[in-house]
Write a protein that holds these residues in place. Structure first.
Motif, short mmCIF file in Angstrom:
data_model
loop_
_atom_site.label_atom_id
_atom_site.label_comp_id
_atom_site.label_asym_id
_atom_site.label_seq_id
_atom_site.Cartn_x
_atom_site.Cartn_y
_atom_site.Cartn_z
N ASN A 161 0.84 -1.20 0.00
CA ASN A 161 0.00 0.00 0.00
C ASN A 161 0.87 1.25 0.00
OD1 ASN A 161 0.91 0.29 2.67
ND2 ASN A 161 -0.90 -0.69 3.52
N THR B 97 -3.15 -4.03 5.18
CA THR B 97 -3.82 -2.76 5.49
C THR B 97 -4.86 -2.99 6.59
OG1 THR B 97 -3.56 -1.97 3.22
CG2 THR B 97 -5.23 -0.87 4.58
N SER C 247 -15.30 2.72 1.89
CA SER C 247 -14.09 3.56 1.87
C SER C 247 -12.83 2.71 2.01
CB SER C 247 -14.16 4.59 3.00
OG SER C 247 -15.23 5.49 2.79
N ARG D 63 -9.88 2.13 -0.92
CA ARG D 63 -8.43 2.26 -0.68
C ARG D 63 -7.68 1.04 -1.23
NH1 ARG D 63 -4.92 4.51 3.06
NH2 ARG D 63 -2.82 3.85 2.52
N GLU E 234 -7.65 1.16 -5.02
CA GLU E 234 -6.67 2.12 -5.52
C GLU E 234 -5.25 1.53 -5.44
OE1 GLU E 234 -7.46 5.39 -3.00
OE2 GLU E 234 -9.13 6.17 -4.20
N THR E 235 -4.97 0.79 -4.36
CA THR E 235 -3.65 0.15 -4.22
C THR E 235 -3.42 -0.85 -5.35
OG1 THR E 235 -3.63 0.41 -1.82
CG2 THR E 235 -2.22 -1.31 -2.75
#
Length: 584
Positions: free
Chosen positions: A11, A18, A95, A99, A102-103
């Motif tokens: 990440n 994460t 949310s 994340r 997006e990683t």
């Protein structure tokens, strides 16, 4: 994928794991380790352990000790309240998914639209529906795979000789503990049995280290660090770090300068914690896992030596004491070819690649599994499983029962889910009455009951009178509303109160059977029994049957002995009468 092997992407912080924590700061979301580090400084706006809110009931919500506010609606929807307003649970989870998405996109260099989510085998449709909604909000379409199956797939990917293996999956995560036996047969995967304890987890060990540091500092300085939010946050981070460090080191030096101050000046926390000290702290909790492991083996009718492979997963499984205890139980070391934290994620990824290459094989591997025994209530409140726990969905089974009383015209069929031997401790699915049973003596009218539960939790019950062929089919929705339902019903080991109920119910069935058998003998001897004796003993037995239903366990033996004495008296009188008749 790199060289046909999955690689876990880093990440933005450079970490491969994460944390599922989200904080809202000035209206903007903060996800992962940075959100986790400021939990105590921003308690009302930092949301953690959201996994426990999936499918939760209002009653279960009252027992959760969280720093943020939330509410549970009548329909089971969860709303989390932050300082900037209310947020549906799906929004918070979305949310976190965003994340992770997006990683993945940053690593791969292209848009990601599909994902596989590994979930505990006991997750219900309600819990999965919430996760599906959250994923859709973040632009993902998802499918699910059970965590224990994912772990077995990951293990099989590194061991080519997996055509006939019994894999024991020992999953000790941050907030839960679960074990499963997964049978691998020619690239198909079956969960033979599973169990869990949702009160165990690495977070519990963090709390123990935290409490130790607070207590030691208080002894030396008379200062309670729990009154200072900043100090608490530092201690929480330190406790987790020290616990993890002691998995690879024998001691950990703890230095927290300027952690507090009093009239004499600043105070520094300086402690040393050894691995041996930590193991003494947590050993009582670790020992709780052993009976759970043995319970699962017993359900599979296996001994430890029947397990061909031991797979540990979950970050807490790095603890050497856990590896020592499991080796002692199974007589073998656990597989260490894959990262404990990444094992399940890798298995989930591999399951998706199998789907592309061989849809039929993947169908077996990614099926849902029946999370609890499904069955009916027998006389005396005993649970009679028809569809066992662990079967891949759709799962089915059948049984044949007989009427409990002479000339019984109808039968009440009560359906339950759970691992307890007494239905009083299981989840009630529903009930219905099967009518128009032809007149017959007790035990002679046979009824076949078949059950089918599909992947969305619909239970189809078919009842057939094997004498006249009459058929009745009805449907119910499963009774599992949350993971707590599973936790309470799948422990497998009966508590003292439940054991008493089971023994009482079992003895009640035995006594009723004995009553029935003795009454048959009495009927055969009717010719040599006086009418008064026959009527009296019949009334006594009927009264005894009623008393059994109301009496506690300690009275059952006396009732049974009284019944036998009555029978002996009648039999003796009958024999005497027969002798007198023969003498005449």
């Amino acid at each position: 994928m790199e060289a046909d092997r999955p690689r876990v992407a880093e990440n933005i912080e450079g970490e491969r794991v994460t944390p599922s924590v989200l904080a809202i700061i000035d209206g903007s979301p903060l996800v992962g380790v940075t959100a986790k580090r400021q939990t105590f400084l921003n308690p009302k706006n930092t949301f953690y352990t959201t996994k426990k809110l999936l499918g939760i009931t209002p009653e279960q919500a009252s027992s959760l000790d969280l720093t943020y506010d939330f509410s549970v609606g009548d329909s089971g929807s969860v709303t989390i309240r932050a300082e900037d307003g209310a947020h549906p649970l799906e929004e918070i989870i979305s949310s976190i998914f965003l994340r992770l998405k997006e990683t993945a996109e940053s690593t791969l260099g292209y848009s990601v639209k599909n994902a596989v989510i590994a979930v505990p085998s006991y997750y219900t449709n309600v819990q999965k529906s919430t996760l599906t909604d959250a994923a859709l909000r973040s632009g993902l379409e998802v499918k699910f795979i059970n965590e224990d199956i994912a772990a077995a797939i990951a293990f099989a990917s590194i061991d080519q000789n997996t055509k006939n293996r019994n894999v024991f999956v020992y999953d000790f995560g941050g907030h839960s503990f679960s074990v499963s036996v997964v049978k691998i047969r020619d690239n198909s995967y079956e969960v033979a049995a599973s169990a869990r304890d949702l009160t165990l987890g690495g977070a519990l060990f963090d709390k123990m280290v935290f409490d130790y540091l607070v207590e030691e500092f208080k002894k030396k300085t008379n200062i309670d660090l729990t009154t200072d939010p900043a100090a608490v946050q530092k201690l929480k981070d330190t406790a987790e770090r020290v616990k993890m460090e002691l998995s690879t080191s024998l001691t950990s030096d703890i230095q927290l300068p300027y952690i507090a101050a009093d009239e004499s000046g600043p105070k520094h926390l300086e402690e040393k914690l050894s691995r041996a000290q930590l193991e003494r702290m947590v050993l009582p909790e670790l020992l709780k896992t052993i009976p759970i492991c043995k319970q699962v083996l017993e359900e599979c009718r296996m001994e430890p030596q029947h397990i061909t492979d031991l797979v540990l997963c979950g970050g807490q499984s790095r603890m050497p004491k856990i590896q020592e205890l499991t080796k002692e139980l199974f007589g073998k070391d656990a597989s260490r070819a894959l990262n404990f934290d990444e094992l399940i994620a890798i298995g989930a990824v591999l399951s998706s690649t199998i789907t592309l290459q061989a849809p039929k094989a993947a169908e077996q591997q990614t099926m849902l599994f029946n999370p609890l025994d499904l069955g009916i209530e027998l006389f005396g409140g005993l649970m009679h499983p028809i569809v066992p726990l662990g079967l891949p969905m759709p799962a089915e089974g059948s049984t044949i029962i007989s009427i409990a009383n002479d000339n019984q015209k109808e039968i009440d069929i009560k359906i339950f889910q759970g691992q307890s031997k007494c239905t009083a401790n299981n989840l009630s699915v529903g009930s219905f009455t099967f009518k128009n049973i032809e007149t017959a003596p007790k035990g002679e009218a046979l009824i076949k009951i078949s059950m089918l539960i599909n992947a969305v939790g619909t239970i189809t019950v078919t009842v057939q009178n094997l004498v006249n062929g009459e058929l009745l089919r009805t449907q119910f929705l499963h009774a599992i509303k949350s993971e707590e339902d599973i936790h309470q019903n799948a422990q497998g080991t009966l508590q003292a109160q439940e054991e008493e109920k089971y023994q009482a119910a079992k003895l009640s069935v035995e006594i009723h059977k004995e009553i029935h058998d003795l009454m048959r003998v009495i009927h055969h001897l009717k010719a040599v029994i006086s009418e008064n004796d026959f009527v009296d003993v019949k009334k006594d037995f009927e009264k005894l049957t009623t008393e059994i239903e109301k009496s506690p366990l300690e009275d059952y033996i006396k009732l049974r002995d009284d019944m036998r004495l009555k029978f002996t008296r009648i039999l003796r009188n009958a024999m005497n009468k027969t002798i007198e008749t023969q003498a005449l």
